[in-house]
Design a protein around this motif. Structure first.
Motif: not given
Length: 755
Positions: A518, A668, A697, A702, A723-724
């Motif tokens: 993250r 995701i 978003h 995500q 995000d990640q």
């Protein structure tokens, strides 16, 4: 079908009737010829006696008498011979029986009729009754020189019983009848199977007398008794007799009518049975149609498939030497032609080259646009290949999207690159489908040169095939010459394919885990499980070498289940150690998502190992959109309902569509690494990445960036709001033990590039 059967049957019966009539007409014509010739031979014998009797008036009565007696004795058909002078006085007879007055009158009338004219021929006395036996028929022959009046008359008494014996040997049915008529259609003789028939009154056959043909036939009411006869007639020209052979149409057509009755009755019974069966079946379908509608549709599909397979089989037999779709030689014919050419290649100048060609992305065209478009595409490729090469070259379709080319008698091997480039250029031209959509395909070509790359046809095929797969591996839309090093990779690929089922069954597979970080606090929030093969001989084998094999052989389902079970087992082990577990992502193939039982199977594994569904993430690729989308959506929604997260992997590298993103239950989005690689140097990639992050978003999703390898990439992604991230910058995929240490630490703080 019944109408067709009835039509064919009636047509055959009509042909049978016509054939029966033609056969009867031919038989009767032949019989009339035989009877005519037999009668003429008999009368020729009588005429010979008349000719011999002229010597009576030339001074040799005793000698003529002896000769006539001998000639009568030599011919059993003649009962009696009598000779008359010009005054109708009998001067000789082979029998002492006196003449009937009617016969004497007939002789006298005949002599008077012939006096002073050119008289010749045969006279049949027009007498109604003779005192002699009715089985005797007198015939009169004028005696004299040609061109002068007769000096006498010869009477020959014909034995009709003799003719009866001759005609009794004729097989002519029950209604057959033979008539001998005079030139004026007066009946001389009537023969039937039961014997000779004598009528007390004359019967005239004027219908035959007016016929001008020497030989012919007609149908008529011969005896005016309502029965139609087929009559064939022929004139005995030398004696002006008319031979009429007749047989009733009923007798002629009796076998045909019997066969017709049998056929029509059988077909009628069959029609009733089929109609009754169809009625009951239709009634049954009507009553139960709503309940079994789906079954009816399935049966219709199966029936159409069966009909299609039967048609394909029939065409395969008829066109055994050519491919039914493209018209090119098939594999068997190509093998025979190529073998013959190579057998003679050493005796001719020029080079011989074998090229294997496979269409890139053809399966995607087939799956997305349908087989009909794929078929048209194959036909177009076949035409382009044929027009790109010489007439002496051989082009064949080996099956599927594979083609083979044998270049014969090339003047120089240096021409090969030009030919290969021309083939690639021609085949790669855009193809427009029926709905106006433009389709692009390209070929991968493998080249083997005879005899350098193989001394026989089988070796050339094997090496050209290996070169073709090397072209596909290098990036497609290219050509590759055979190299001996290719055999080892092909052999290794084959060995891996053969051992893969055993590897799954005996746990030769292992999992490596790559952390997901993250970007807000650089904490590990998940792992992606990646499978490796710990091969006992080759060591660690990576997915790129065996995952495609699993997809081709259908083992991807078993492999996916092994990965899911191993992930649940590992999560359970870490939970038992008290580690703070994070969701573990597993990749699902499109084939797995077509199985409706997948959610229940995953649920069973979770319950078996005591793992909750939120500790499991499902990663899918955009290739799932090439399969049945409805089934995939249903399976994914059931997994989502269980609590599993859904990630769309490699976003932007395939057939991405916002409508699919909206339809699928996706939480995701993973940006493909090809957009991350040049994010600092390519403005386009940077804009695309920022747009994807913003879009995700706004949709409540995500974003994970794949393939992060540098600090510059990480800084841009964090700035853009990603995000990640996962990649070599944080950690390579590591075994379970190393992943446990990473999970224990919990945080992967930014540092230098981790190699």
């Amino acid at each position: 079908m019944l109408a067709l059967v009835w039509g064919i049957t009636l047509q055959r019966l009509a042909a049978s009737k016509a054939m029966a009539l033609d056969t009867a007409r031919t038989q009767q014509n032949n019989l009339s010829v035989i009877v005519s010739e037999n009668l003429e031979q008999l009368l020729d014998g009588a005429r010979t006696i008349a000719f011999a009797s002229r010597e009576w008036w030339e001074g040799s009565p005793q000698e003529v008498m002896d000769r006539l007696t001998a000639m009568r004795a030599a011919n059993p058909a003649f009962l009696r011979i009598s000779l008359y002078d010009a005054e109708a006085t009998r001067i000789y007879s082979s029998s002492p029986v006196p003449d009937d007055p009617f016969l004497t009158t007939a002789v006298s009338d005949a002599l008077q009729a012939g006096s002073g004219v050119n008289f010749k021929g045969l006279i049949v006395p027009a007498v109604s009754t003779l005192l002699e036996d009715a089985w005797h028929k007198p015939l009169l022959f004028p005696v004299g020189k040609s061109g002068s009046a007769p000096v006498g008359m010869l009477m020959v008494m014909l034995d009709l019983g003799y003719l009866l014996k001759v005609y009794q040997r004729i097989e002519f049915g029950t209604s057959g009848v033979i008539h001998i008529l005079t030139r004026d259609a007066q009946e001389v003789l009537e023969w039937r199977p039961e014997g000779l028939v004598f009528n007390s009154k004359k019967r005239y056959f004027n219908i035959f007398a007016v016929q001008s043909a020497v030989m012919g036939s007609l149908t008529t009411d011969l005896f005016q008794d309502g029965r139609i006869y087929l009559s064939s007639f022929r004139r005995a020209e030398r004696f002006s007799f008319l031979l009429v052979v007749s047989r009733s149409m009923q007798d002629i057509l009796a076998p045909h009518l019997k066969a017709r009755s049998h056929s029509l009755s059988t077909l009628g019974i069959l029609t009733i049975i089929i109609a009754a069966g169809a009625y009951f079946i239709a009634s049954g379908i009507g009553r139960h149609g709503k309940l079994f509608g789906a079954l009816v549709v399935s049966n219709e599909k199966n029936r159409s498939l069966i009909v299609r397979l039967e048609d394909e089989k029939g065409r395969a037999f008829v066109l055994a030497a050519h491919d039914h779709l493209t018209g090119l030689p098939n594999r068997r014919t190509f093998n025979e032609l190529a073998t013959n050419h190579l057998a003679n290649a050493r005796q001719h100048r020029g080079h011989y080259v074998l090229m294997y060609l496979d269409l890139d992305r053809f399966k995607q065209v087939n799956d997305t646009l349908g087989h009909h478009v794929g078929d048209i595409l194959l036909q177009t490729v076949a035409i382009r290949l044929r027009t790109s090469l010489r007439d002496s070259d051989i082009v064949a379709r080996l099956g599927g999207d594979e083609f083979a080319i044998l270049l014969t008698g090339l003047a120089s091997i240096e021409d090969l690159p030009l030919i290969a480039d021309k083939v690639i250029r021609q085949v790669s031209q855009p193809f427009e489908s029926q709905d106006g959509q433009e389709i692009h395909v390209s070929p991968s070509i493998g080249i083997a040169v005879f005899p350098r790359d193989g001394q026989d046809f089988d070796s050339l095929c094997k090496n050209a095939d290996a070169a073709m797969y090397e072209s596909k591996r290098k990036g497609r839309s290219t050509y590759t010459y055979y190299d001996t090093a290719l055999n080892s990779s092909s052999e290794q690929r084959f060995n891996l394919e053969q051992r893969l089922p055993k590897a799954i069954a005996e746990d030769e597979l292992v999992l490596h885990f790559q952390p997901k970080v993250r970007l807000s606090d650089f904490r590990i929030v998940g792992f992606e499980a990646l499978v490796r093969w710990q091969h006992p001989e080759l060591g660690l084998v990576y997915p790129d070498d065996f995952i495609p094999l699993a997809e081709e052989t259908g083992l991807i389902v078993e492999l996916g289940e092994w990965v899911a079970r191993s992930c649940c087992r590992q999560q359970a082990a870490w939970q038992a150690e008290g580690l703070g577990c994070v969701p573990m992502a597993i990749n699902m193939s499109p084939l797995q998502l077509q199985r409706e039982e997948l959610p229940s199977r995953i649920e069973s594994l979770l319950i078996e190992h005591g793992v909750t569904a939120d500790m499991l993430a499902i990663e899918i690729t955009e290739t799932v959109l090439l399969k049945s989308l409805d089934t995939a959506v249903m399976v994914l929604r059931r997994l989502e309902a269980m609590g599993a997260q859904i990630s769309l992997d490699d976003f932007g590298s395939g057939f991405s569509s916002l409508s699919y993103v909206r339809t699928l239950p996706i939480h995701i989005i993973k940006i493909d690494k090809q957009f991350i690689r040049d994010i600092r140097n390519s403005p386009h990639d940077a804009v695309l990445v920022a747009s994807i992050i913003s879009l995700a978003h706004n949709l409540g999703m995500q974003v994970i960036a794949e393939g992060v390898e540098t600090l510059e990439q990480l800084i841009y992604l964090k700035t853009a709001g990603c995000d990640q991230a996962q990649g070599y910058y944080f950690s390579r995929p590591v075994p379970a033990a190393s992943a446990r240490e990473l999970l224990s630490n919990g945080v992967l703080a930014p540092s230098g590039v981790n190699t």
